[in-house]
Design a protein around this motif. Structure first.
Motif, PDB file in Angstrom:
ATOM      1  N   GLY A 144       0.970 -10.099  -0.024  1.00  0.00           N
ATOM      2  CA  GLY A 144       0.798  -9.116   0.522  1.00  0.00           C
ATOM      3  C   GLY A 144      -1.059  -9.521   0.153  1.00  0.00           C
ATOM      4  O   GLY A 144      -1.450  -9.958  -0.532  1.00  0.00           O
ATOM      5  N   ILE A 145      -1.568  -7.972   1.052  1.00  0.00           N
ATOM      6  CA  ILE A 145      -2.977  -7.947   0.438  1.00  0.00           C
ATOM      7  C   ILE A 145      -3.394  -6.500   1.178  1.00  0.00           C
ATOM      8  O   ILE A 145      -3.001  -6.191   1.990  1.00  0.00           O
ATOM      9  N   ILE A 146      -4.141  -6.416  -0.099  1.00  0.00           N
ATOM     10  CA  ILE A 146      -5.106  -4.650   0.725  1.00  0.00           C
ATOM     11  C   ILE A 146      -6.419  -5.094   0.881  1.00  0.00           C
ATOM     12  O   ILE A 146      -7.361  -4.924   0.017  1.00  0.00           O
ATOM     13  N   LEU A 147      -6.431  -4.740   2.175  1.00  0.00           N
ATOM     14  CA  LEU A 147      -7.716  -3.960   2.000  1.00  0.00           C
ATOM     15  C   LEU A 147      -8.391  -2.434   1.551  1.00  0.00           C
ATOM     16  O   LEU A 147      -7.617  -1.520   2.055  1.00  0.00           O
ATOM     17  N   ASP A 148      -9.033  -3.014   0.784  1.00  0.00           N
ATOM     18  CA  ASP A 148      -9.844  -1.234  -0.050  1.00  0.00           C
ATOM     19  C   ASP A 148     -10.679  -1.042   0.763  1.00  0.00           C
ATOM     20  O   ASP A 148     -11.870  -1.656   0.139  1.00  0.00           O
ATOM     21  N   VAL A 149     -10.634  -0.003   0.978  1.00  0.00           N
ATOM     22  CA  VAL A 149     -12.483   0.641   2.349  1.00  0.00           C
ATOM     23  C   VAL A 149     -13.159   1.204   1.729  1.00  0.00           C
ATOM     24  O   VAL A 149     -12.681   2.568   0.804  1.00  0.00           O
ATOM     25  N   GLU A 150     -14.128   0.976   1.459  1.00  0.00           N
ATOM     26  CA  GLU A 150     -15.258   2.097   0.928  1.00  0.00           C
ATOM     27  C   GLU A 150     -15.552   3.202   0.929  1.00  0.00           C
ATOM     28  O   GLU A 150     -15.274   3.253   2.121  1.00  0.00           O
ATOM     29  N   GLY A 151     -15.537   4.713   0.095  1.00  0.00           N
ATOM     30  CA  GLY A 151     -15.579   5.542   0.531  1.00  0.00           C
ATOM     31  C   GLY A 151     -14.114   6.528   0.656  1.00  0.00           C
ATOM     32  O   GLY A 151     -13.949   7.899   1.291  1.00  0.00           O
ATOM     33  N   TYR A 152     -13.134   5.185   1.121  1.00  0.00           N
ATOM     34  CA  TYR A 152     -11.598   6.430   0.901  1.00  0.00           C
ATOM     35  C   TYR A 152     -10.764   6.039  -0.292  1.00  0.00           C
ATOM     36  O   TYR A 152     -10.647   5.001  -0.688  1.00  0.00           O
ATOM     37  N   ASP A 153      -9.479   6.931  -0.559  1.00  0.00           N
ATOM     38  CA  ASP A 153      -9.068   6.752  -1.471  1.00  0.00           C
ATOM     39  C   ASP A 153      -7.831   5.719  -0.824  1.00  0.00           C
ATOM     40  O   ASP A 153      -7.513   5.116  -1.827  1.00  0.00           O
ATOM     41  N   LYS A 154      -7.266   5.776   0.911  1.00  0.00           N
ATOM     42  CA  LYS A 154      -6.352   4.921   0.935  1.00  0.00           C
ATOM     43  C   LYS A 154      -7.058   3.537   1.500  1.00  0.00           C
ATOM     44  O   LYS A 154      -8.128   3.689   1.533  1.00  0.00           O
ATOM     45  N   ASN A 155      -6.261   3.368   1.267  1.00  0.00           N
ATOM     46  CA  ASN A 155      -6.218   2.170   1.746  1.00  0.00           C
ATOM     47  C   ASN A 155      -5.332   0.953   2.881  1.00  0.00           C
ATOM     48  O   ASN A 155      -4.564   1.384   3.602  1.00  0.00           O
ATOM     49  N   ILE A 156      -5.559  -0.442   3.279  1.00  0.00           N
ATOM     50  CA  ILE A 156      -5.142  -1.036   4.302  1.00  0.00           C
ATOM     51  C   ILE A 156      -3.623  -1.951   4.116  1.00  0.00           C
ATOM     52  O   ILE A 156      -4.711  -3.224   3.033  1.00  0.00           O
ATOM     53  N   LEU A 157      -2.603  -2.001   3.945  1.00  0.00           N
ATOM     54  CA  LEU A 157      -2.350  -2.845   3.841  1.00  0.00           C
ATOM     55  C   LEU A 157      -1.273  -3.942   4.395  1.00  0.00           C
ATOM     56  O   LEU A 157      -1.079  -3.456   5.939  1.00  0.00           O
ATOM     57  N   LEU A 158      -1.973  -5.556   4.589  1.00  0.00           N
ATOM     58  CA  LEU A 158      -1.505  -6.266   5.206  1.00  0.00           C
ATOM     59  C   LEU A 158      -0.258  -6.706   4.667  1.00  0.00           C
ATOM     60  O   LEU A 158      -0.523  -7.815   3.534  1.00  0.00           O
ATOM     61  N   ILE A 159       0.511  -7.161   5.916  1.00  0.00           N
ATOM     62  CA  ILE A 159       1.950  -8.543   5.831  1.00  0.00           C
ATOM     63  C   ILE A 159       1.931  -8.474   6.738  1.00  0.00           C
ATOM     64  O   ILE A 159       1.867  -8.597   7.718  1.00  0.00           O
ATOM     65  N   LEU A 285      -7.903  -4.706  24.390  1.00  0.00           N
ATOM     66  CA  LEU A 285      -6.614  -3.500  24.367  1.00  0.00           C
ATOM     67  C   LEU A 285      -6.464  -2.279  24.370  1.00  0.00           C
ATOM     68  O   LEU A 285      -6.244  -1.492  25.308  1.00  0.00           O
ATOM     69  N   GLU A 286      -6.991  -2.101  23.583  1.00  0.00           N
ATOM     70  CA  GLU A 286      -6.841  -1.289  22.822  1.00  0.00           C
ATOM     71  C   GLU A 286      -7.841  -0.493  21.797  1.00  0.00           C
ATOM     72  O   GLU A 286      -8.002  -1.972  20.784  1.00  0.00           O
ATOM     73  N   GLY A 287      -8.327   0.535  21.575  1.00  0.00           N
ATOM     74  CA  GLY A 287      -9.624   1.024  20.677  1.00  0.00           C
ATOM     75  C   GLY A 287     -11.138   0.349  21.273  1.00  0.00           C
ATOM     76  O   GLY A 287     -10.629  -0.199  22.541  1.00  0.00           O
ATOM     77  N   PRO A 288     -11.915   0.438  20.575  1.00  0.00           N
ATOM     78  CA  PRO A 288     -12.232   0.610  19.244  1.00  0.00           C
ATOM     79  C   PRO A 288     -11.333   2.251  18.586  1.00  0.00           C
ATOM     80  O   PRO A 288     -12.617   3.255  19.708  1.00  0.00           O
ATOM     81  N   GLN A 289     -11.306   2.303  17.416  1.00  0.00           N
ATOM     82  CA  GLN A 289     -11.340   3.475  16.835  1.00  0.00           C
ATOM     83  C   GLN A 289     -11.425   3.091  15.722  1.00  0.00           C
ATOM     84  O   GLN A 289     -11.521   1.850  15.309  1.00  0.00           O
ATOM     85  N   ASP A 290     -12.249   4.116  15.023  1.00  0.00           N
ATOM     86  CA  ASP A 290     -12.264   4.475  14.063  1.00  0.00           C
ATOM     87  C   ASP A 290     -11.854   4.054  12.425  1.00  0.00           C
ATOM     88  O   ASP A 290     -10.366   5.736  12.757  1.00  0.00           O
ATOM     89  N   VAL A 291     -11.667   3.327  12.025  1.00  0.00           N
ATOM     90  CA  VAL A 291     -10.477   3.110  11.385  1.00  0.00           C
ATOM     91  C   VAL A 291     -10.485   4.453  10.079  1.00  0.00           C
ATOM     92  O   VAL A 291      -9.488   4.576   9.287  1.00  0.00           O
ATOM     93  N   ALA A 292     -11.291   5.286   9.978  1.00  0.00           N
ATOM     94  CA  ALA A 292     -11.550   6.539   9.551  1.00  0.00           C
ATOM     95  C   ALA A 292      -9.937   6.794   9.926  1.00  0.00           C
ATOM     96  O   ALA A 292      -9.540   8.087   9.295  1.00  0.00           O
ATOM     97  N   ASN A 293     -10.324   7.617  11.455  1.00  0.00           N
ATOM     98  CA  ASN A 293      -9.143   8.020  12.181  1.00  0.00           C
ATOM     99  C   ASN A 293      -7.764   7.700  11.339  1.00  0.00           C
ATOM    100  O   ASN A 293      -6.639   8.927  11.770  1.00  0.00           O
ATOM    101  N   TYR A 294      -7.286   6.773  10.491  1.00  0.00           N
ATOM    102  CA  TYR A 294      -6.063   6.259   9.812  1.00  0.00           C
ATOM    103  C   TYR A 294      -5.961   6.255   8.893  1.00  0.00           C
ATOM    104  O   TYR A 294      -5.167   6.547   7.824  1.00  0.00           O
ATOM    105  N   LEU A 295      -6.317   6.837   8.015  1.00  0.00           N
ATOM    106  CA  LEU A 295      -6.570   6.989   6.509  1.00  0.00           C
ATOM    107  C   LEU A 295      -7.082   8.413   5.707  1.00  0.00           C
ATOM    108  O   LEU A 295      -7.037   8.247   4.450  1.00  0.00           O
ATOM    109  N   LYS A 296      -6.390   9.264   6.842  1.00  0.00           N
ATOM    110  CA  LYS A 296      -6.100  10.846   6.591  1.00  0.00           C
ATOM    111  C   LYS A 296      -4.904  11.182   5.599  1.00  0.00           C
ATOM    112  O   LYS A 296      -3.947  10.251   6.088  1.00  0.00           O
TER     113      LYS A 296
END
Length: 296
Positions: A144-159, A285-296
């Motif tokens: 697994g890899i975690i994307l540490d998103v600058e400026g946000y407490d939450k992150n993104i898990l890649l598996i 196909l979908e997006g673009p969307q702000d990543v921030a919209n999914y880190l709430k």
């Protein structure tokens, strides 16, 4: 048990940075094989190579979310390398720029062992010079890899996503045996493997349900996965489960991009122009969307 397996993947994941300057592309489930009738990747290899070269020229970081190399159906990696040598050499170019990250899936689970990676991918024999040359020397495959998103407490898990698939994670060696002994010969005759979520809709739904349950139980953790081969791109108010699809769709490959903190689901495919020329193009196909919209 499944929920704990996914949690362990998150706990032990490697961390890399994501910020406004980052450009990431995610593909999975290439299943690069030996150019035989059972090699599903063959039909899209030119599309894939063109897309990957475009990302390299535009300074993207490439993350492969598992099942990149078909090591269940094939025992001999050298045949896979020779069949898709141009692609592996392009991956080497990413690696030399420190812009390559690889996750192992169920079909390349043997690459969880660093010694195995070094033996298979560390070097290759160059017939022109009759010498061994470095290929992906020093590369490490991660679960697994975690994307540490600058400026946000939450992150993104890649598996890869097979963590939610008991048969293809815990019993992967037995699954591999069935593929080699039974399903590969039958695949040539057009009979599909019913244990694979990519080819069995009921299994696909089960895997997605388990992943979504884990996301819900873990503070709506954003996840980008593969494994099922079914692209998924949620609305901002939905559970943040993304799936990049696969590179073995009929006549196309799908993936996910993150550029300027915007996430998109994309497809590369071939079109025919009016003069009969074939052209490889990218469609959003979908997006673009702000990543921030999914880190709430």
């Amino acid at each position: 048990m499944i929920q704990q397996i996914i949690s362990n993947s998150y706990k032990n994941a490697k961390k890399i940075k994501l910020n406004c300057d980052s450009k990431f592309v995610f593909f999975s489930d290439c299943h690069r094989g030996d150019n035989s009738y059972a090699d599903d990747f063959v039909h899209n290899r030119n599309i894939y190579f063109h897309a990957l070269r475009s990302y390299y020229e535009n300074d993207f970081t490439y993350v492969e979310l598992g099942d990149g190399i078909e090591l269940w159906e094939n025992r001999d990696f050298s045949e896979i390398f020779e069949a898709h040598k141009n692609i592996f050499l392009l991956l080497r170019d990413f690696h030399l720029k420190d812009k390559l990250h690889m996750i192992w899936g169920n079909h390349d689970m043997v690459l969880s062992k660093e010694k195995r990676v070094d033996k298979l991918l560390g070097s290759y024999f160059d017939a022109v010079t009759a010498t061994d040359k470095d290929l992906l020397k020093g590369l490490k495959f991660d679960e697994g890899i975690i994307l540490d998103v600058e400026g946000y407490d939450k992150n993104i898990l890649l598996i890869h996503g097979h963590q939610a698939d008991f048969f293809n994670y815990v019993l992967w060696k037995f699954s591999r045996f069935l593929v080699r002994a039974l399903w590969k010969p039958l695949q040539i005759m057009g009979i599909k493997d019913p244990t694979s979520p990519a080819k069995n809709y009921k299994e696909l739904i089960k895997v997605e349900r388990r992943l979504k349950k884990w996301i819900e139980n873990n503070n709506n953790q954003m996840v980008i996965a593969g494994h099922t081969h079914r692209p998924r791109f949620p609305e901002p108010n939905d559970l943040p489960y993304f799936n990049d699809g696969s590179c073995v769709h009929p006549r196309s490959i799908t993936g996910i991009e993150i550029v300027d903190m915007q996430i998109s689901l994309i497809k590369w495919h071939t079109i025919s122009t009016k003069d009969g020329t074939l052209q490889i193009v990218k469609t959003i196909l979908e997006g673009p969307q702000d990543v921030a919209n999914y880190l709430k």
